[in-house]
Motif scaffolding. Structure first.
Motif, PDB file in Angstrom:
ATOM      1  N   ASP A 404     -71.384  24.617   0.522  1.00 29.89           N
ATOM      2  CA  ASP A 404     -71.332  26.070   0.655  1.00 29.89           C
ATOM      3  C   ASP A 404     -70.411  26.688  -0.379  1.00 29.89           C
ATOM      4  O   ASP A 404     -69.585  26.014  -1.008  1.00 29.89           O
ATOM      5  N   SER A 405     -70.533  28.004  -0.547  1.00 30.19           N
ATOM      6  CA  SER A 405     -69.636  28.789  -1.401  1.00 30.19           C
ATOM      7  C   SER A 405     -69.061  29.927  -0.581  1.00 30.19           C
ATOM      8  O   SER A 405     -69.662  30.374   0.407  1.00 30.19           O
ATOM      9  N   LEU A 406     -67.882  30.383  -0.977  1.00 27.07           N
ATOM     10  CA  LEU A 406     -67.274  31.526  -0.298  1.00 27.07           C
ATOM     11  C   LEU A 406     -68.051  32.797  -0.606  1.00 27.07           C
ATOM     12  O   LEU A 406     -68.523  32.993  -1.736  1.00 27.07           O
ATOM     13  N   LEU A 414     -58.993  35.678   1.637  1.00 25.73           N
ATOM     14  CA  LEU A 414     -58.041  34.626   1.282  1.00 25.73           C
ATOM     15  C   LEU A 414     -57.031  35.084   0.231  1.00 25.73           C
ATOM     16  O   LEU A 414     -55.940  34.532   0.146  1.00 25.73           O
ATOM     17  N   ALA A 415     -57.412  36.059  -0.572  1.00 22.87           N
ATOM     18  CA  ALA A 415     -56.528  36.547  -1.637  1.00 22.87           C
ATOM     19  C   ALA A 415     -55.566  37.617  -1.161  1.00 22.87           C
ATOM     20  O   ALA A 415     -54.649  38.009  -1.896  1.00 22.87           O
ATOM     21  N   SER A 416     -55.736  38.069   0.070  1.00 16.61           N
ATOM     22  CA  SER A 416     -54.914  39.182   0.571  1.00 16.61           C
ATOM     23  C   SER A 416     -53.869  38.681   1.558  1.00 16.61           C
ATOM     24  O   SER A 416     -54.081  37.702   2.267  1.00 16.61           O
TER      25      SER A 416
END
Length: 420
Positions: A404-406, A414-416
């Motif tokens: 899978d991919s995000l 995830l970046a926050s």
């Protein structure tokens, strides 16, 4: 002068047999085949010379030929006297690679092969155990001037490199390929685990099930050796100096003991520490009659073979790669492959599919050094994660496995630091 005329090998007539071995390995290395097709077109190493010191067998030969197809002139030598295969050397020499290697050379010949490899003045190197780097930093620093950098295959070699870096003596950048996830999780664990027992089993022709195996060292190689021993039906004892690794071995279901206690119980012993003198003559004094000693660390210093020879009243070769030492009290202790790497000195090394990943890491890391050596500086560098991930992705794709991919939303989450 062509590569065959420049080479120092045992028997050029063996080239046909060596070519069959190389082709078999290459047919089972899909990641390297994928890289080869692109590199043959791009030829990013055109005009450069690459020196390689690795266990010189079929899978290594495939690596050498992929780098040759990338445009480089390739010069190769062995990294262990008993792991070089003469037919593979002949095939390489007949097909454009300069080879300075043969099976079981004298110590003087082995050193001469290293020096002759370096005297070709390489731009890049691939090392195994730090032999090329050691010669360049000790005996022949004059040959280091042209070296842009390189890659190191093993834990042992990385320890040497880190020591040089710590003292400020490292002359060029080196990438620690051994520390890549796609190396130690698979090569060190599954490759070593399978190939060590391949070597022991084919050499001894004895059963493992029901026996007690002592694994000295529980790094990634030790984990693999212990796991495969357990799978073969052995009772496994692990010895360690690291409390965290010892705890892990315990939680993995193995008995953890000091080597002095384990020595009394073992039927098979496998050393995988990268250190010297981990099984001493004192330990051997308490071993069972018929104990079998083997080493899977890079150098033949882990087992005190000199101490064993001194203790023995007689010594004979009882089977290929098995030396029998009879002690004063009549007990017999068996040493496999002279205490050298049992999986290569008494076997064919790691499976081709495993080395496919490792040598893909070597290839891509070498290209990275070539493109970035001035920026990297004179230090030991980890394999960039992008290369690590690329190799595993190519490997999965070769098996038809998808992952899978995000999603964009998941990446943003995830970046926050905000949890909404």
């Amino acid at each position: 002068m062509n590569s065959l005329e420049r080479s120092i090998i045992a028997n050029p007539a063996l080239a046909h047999d060596g070519r069959l071995k190389i082709n078999w390995a290459a047919d089972h290395m899909p990641v390297m085949n994928r890289l080869r097709e692109q590199l043959k077109v791009d030829r990013p190493l055109a005009g450069l010379r690459v020196a390689i010191s690795l266990h010189l067998e079929a899978k290594t030969a495939n690596l050498a030929e992929v780098i040759r197809d990338a445009g480089a002139e390739v010069v190769i030598t062995g990294s262990n006297p008993l792991s070089t295969q003469d037919d593979v050397c002949a095939a390489l020499a007949a097909d454009g690679v300069t080879v300075f290697a043969k099976y079981n050379p004298s110590p003087e010949e082995y050193k001469d092969h290293l020096i002759k490899t370096l005297e070709t003045k390489p731009d890049l190197i691939i090392d195994d155990g730090g032999d090329l780097v050691t010669v360049l930093h000790s005996e022949r620093p004059d040959l280091a001037e042209q070296v842009r950098g390189g890659c190191e295959e093993t834990t042992t070699g990385i320890l040497r490199l880190q020591a040089l870096e710590k003292t400020g003596e490292l002359k060029f950048p080196m990438i620690a390929v051994n520390d890549a996830l796609s190396k130690y999780l698979f090569d060190n664990r599954y490759g070593t685990g399978q190939s060590v027992w391949d070597g022991i089993n084919r050499t001894t022709n004895l059963v493992v099930a029901g026996k007690t195996v002592v694994v000295v060292g529980y790094g990634w190689c030790g984990r693999g050796v212990a796991m495969r021993a357990k799978g073969l039906g052995a009772k496994v004892i692990v010895t360690e100096i690291d409390a965290v690794k010892a705890t892990e071995a315990h939680m993995d279901g193995y008995t953890v003991l000091p080597i002095a206690e384990a020595a009394k119980q073992g039927d098979y012993f496998v050393t995988v520490t990268g250190n010297k003198g981990v099984i001493t003559a004192e330990h051997m004094k308490s071993m069972k009659n018929g104990a079998i000693l083997s080493n899977a660390g890079h150098f033949n210093v882990e087992i005190d073979t000199e101490g064993l020879a001194t203790m023995a009243v007689s010594k004979q070769t009882v089977r290929k790669d098995i030396e029998e030492y009879v002690l004063e009290d009549g007990r017999k202790i068996y040493l496999l492959a002279e205490g050298r790497l049992v999986n290569l000195a008494a076997g064919d090394g790691h499976p081709a599919e495993i080395m496919d990943m490792t040598f893909a890491l070597q290839t891509l890391s070498l290209l990275f050094v070539h493109e970035n050596y001035q920026r990297i500086g004179k230090r030991v560098m980890e394999v960039p994660y992008e290369i690590d991930e690329q190799v595993s992705r190519y490997f999965l794709e070769s098996l038809g496995i998808q992952i899978d991919s995000l999603s964009e939303e998941q990446e943003k989450y995830l970046a926050s630091w905000q949890l909404d």
